[in-house]
Design an enzyme around this catalytic site. Structure first.
Site, mmCIF file in Angstrom:
data_model
loop_
_atom_site.group_PDB
_atom_site.id
_atom_site.type_symbol
_atom_site.label_atom_id
_atom_site.label_comp_id
_atom_site.label_asym_id
_atom_site.label_seq_id
_atom_site.Cartn_x
_atom_site.Cartn_y
_atom_site.Cartn_z
ATOM 1 N N GLY A 1 0.835 -1.190 0.000
ATOM 2 C CA GLY A 1 0.000 0.000 0.000
ATOM 3 C C GLY A 1 0.871 1.241 0.000
ATOM 4 N N GLY B 1 3.831 8.565 1.094
ATOM 5 C CA GLY B 1 4.665 8.973 2.214
ATOM 6 C C GLY B 1 5.956 8.182 2.290
ATOM 7 N N VAL B 2 6.837 8.606 3.180
ATOM 8 C CA VAL B 2 8.157 7.993 3.279
ATOM 9 C C VAL B 2 8.096 6.574 3.834
ATOM 10 C CG1 VAL B 2 8.621 8.987 5.567
ATOM 11 C CG2 VAL B 2 10.529 8.341 4.082
ATOM 12 N N ASP B 3 7.178 6.301 4.763
ATOM 13 C CA ASP B 3 7.126 4.981 5.392
ATOM 14 C C ASP B 3 6.762 3.886 4.393
ATOM 15 O OD1 ASP B 3 7.796 6.003 7.899
ATOM 16 O OD2 ASP B 3 5.716 6.411 8.416
ATOM 17 N N MET C 1 -4.398 3.333 -2.820
ATOM 18 C CA MET C 1 -5.811 3.172 -2.478
ATOM 19 C C MET C 1 -6.516 4.520 -2.605
ATOM 20 S SD MET C 1 -5.632 0.612 0.811
ATOM 21 C CE MET C 1 -3.870 0.458 1.134
ATOM 22 N N CYS D 1 -10.693 2.341 9.643
ATOM 23 C CA CYS D 1 -10.122 2.281 8.301
ATOM 24 C C CYS D 1 -9.207 1.069 8.149
ATOM 25 C CB CYS D 1 -9.356 3.567 8.016
ATOM 26 S SG CYS D 1 -8.620 3.650 6.381
ATOM 27 N N GLY E 1 3.324 0.357 5.616
ATOM 28 C CA GLY E 1 4.391 1.051 6.328
ATOM 29 C C GLY E 1 4.116 1.281 7.794
ATOM 30 N N CYS F 1 -7.868 9.829 8.472
ATOM 31 C CA CYS F 1 -7.329 8.751 7.637
ATOM 32 C C CYS F 1 -7.721 8.917 6.171
ATOM 33 C CB CYS F 1 -7.847 7.415 8.173
ATOM 34 S SG CYS F 1 -7.335 5.975 7.242
#
Length: 348
Positions: free
Chosen positions: A9, A13-15, A35, A100, A124, A192
């Site tokens: 997923g 973002g960085v994670d 998503m 979520c 992540g 979220c």
């Protein structure tokens, strides 16, 4: 042995970006998935989904992996947003991130990934799993197991959390060293998958509200609120009551549209020696004769407790000393050391 396929997923973002990179290094065939859960602007707040998608697309190009888009907008509205609005309407304070994860990331995304040919999924999140149990992350300041306690066990068996053993600063440093295009992107701290919009602004656009009375311990009307739905237990800000010590929300009556406040920090509404849970979800069933720990807010204190289980998805938590409680609709998550047992929705 054929190469295992992991659907990751990618949020932009960085994670999640480093998650995809690490799995490639471990020899998996990685497929990125964005998503698409929410695309609507909220008032003056522009939904950042386009920027997030483009960031995920840029990362996929950088890593030379395929990027798919799973459109869950209808399901997200039904399962997360409508649930959240109903909870607020009933006077409770739900946690949309927990909802979520339960219904979208580790149910819809999991099932769609398996159908599309995945052997495993990955996110992540800062958490650990042995494909049977869920454990706290190494970075205790970033541990996200509070938000993951309702993950279906079927999904957990086929989920990877590559960041579980890493510190957040290590993630940032490695992403920068690798020149990942998302290395410096800011974390989203809002609802979220909705972006940076706050809950009050979200509710103003999707819930019907009207002003009402703010009432103190003596039963006196001391102000007007903009809608009882906006207030939660212990809240201090947004009351607009001037003079003297600050007031804190002790409760509300949704039928009468009244909000109750007090200046007494020792008010009995703020403390509890027991909590009732509904809709419990157990990854590992707690044992009555063992002392477990419970967390009633993300990264909050861990309290020792005794538990009485019921057969109808309910439970009662009992504490030796009064604890500072939280609002109905929030979650209580139980642990045995680093092992996540599960938990339930606080109902008093």
């Amino acid at each position: 042995m054929s190469q295992k396929v992991v659907f990751v997923g990618l949020s932009g973002g960085v994670d999640s970006s480093l998650t995809a990179y690490l799995l490639l290094q471990q020899g998996y065939k990685v497929v990125g998935v964005y998503m698409k859960n929410w695309t609507q602007d909220i008032g003056l707040y522009q939904c950042p989904w386009r920027e997030d998608y483009l960031a995920a697309k840029q990362l996929a190009t950088f890593l030379n992996i395929k990027l798919l888009v799973f459109d869950f907008q209808t399901e997200y509205k039904d399962l997360v947003v409508d649930y959240m609005l109903e909870e607020y309407t009933q006077g409770r304070t739900p946690n949309p991130d927990i909802r979520c994860n339960q219904t979208v990331k580790f149910d819809l995304f999991f099932k769609a990934s398996m159908k599309a040919g995945a052997d495993l999924i990955a996110t992540g999140h800062y958490a650990k799993t042995d494909h049977e149990n869920l454990y706290k992350a190494t970075d205790q300041t970033k541990d996200q197991t509070y938000f993951l306690y309702r993950v279906p066990k079927e999904s957990l068996k086929k989920t990877l959390f590559p960041l579980g053993k890493m510190l957040k600063r290590e993630v940032r440093q490695l992403a920068s060293q690798l020149n990942l295009p998302t290395a410096q992107r800011a974390e989203s701290m809002g609802l979220c998958f909705v972006g940076s919009v706050g809950m009050v602004n979200f509710l103003k656009n999707y819930a019907q509200t009207q002003p009402g009375d703010i009432i103190n311990d003596q039963g006196q009307i001391i102000g007007q609120h903009q809608g009882a739905i906006f207030y939660t237990l212990g809240q201090r800000h947004g009351l607009n009551i001037g003079g003297g010590l600050p007031y804190y929300v002790t409760g509300k009556n949704m039928t009468k549209n009244q909000v109750y406040v007090s200046q007494n920090l020792n008010h009995p509404k703020f403390w509890a020696t027991s909590l009732k849970l509904r809709l419990t979800h157990w990854l590992v069933k707690p044992q009555k004769n063992l002392i477990h720990q419970v967390r009633i807010r993300h990264l909050g204190a861990l309290y020792p407790l005794q538990i009485n289980l019921s057969s109808n998805q309910s439970a009662e938590l009992r504490f030796k000393q009064p604890i500072k409680t939280t609002a109905q609709g929030q979650s209580a998550v139980l642990y045995q050391d680093n092992l996540v047992l599960g938990g339930g929705i606080i109902a008093y």
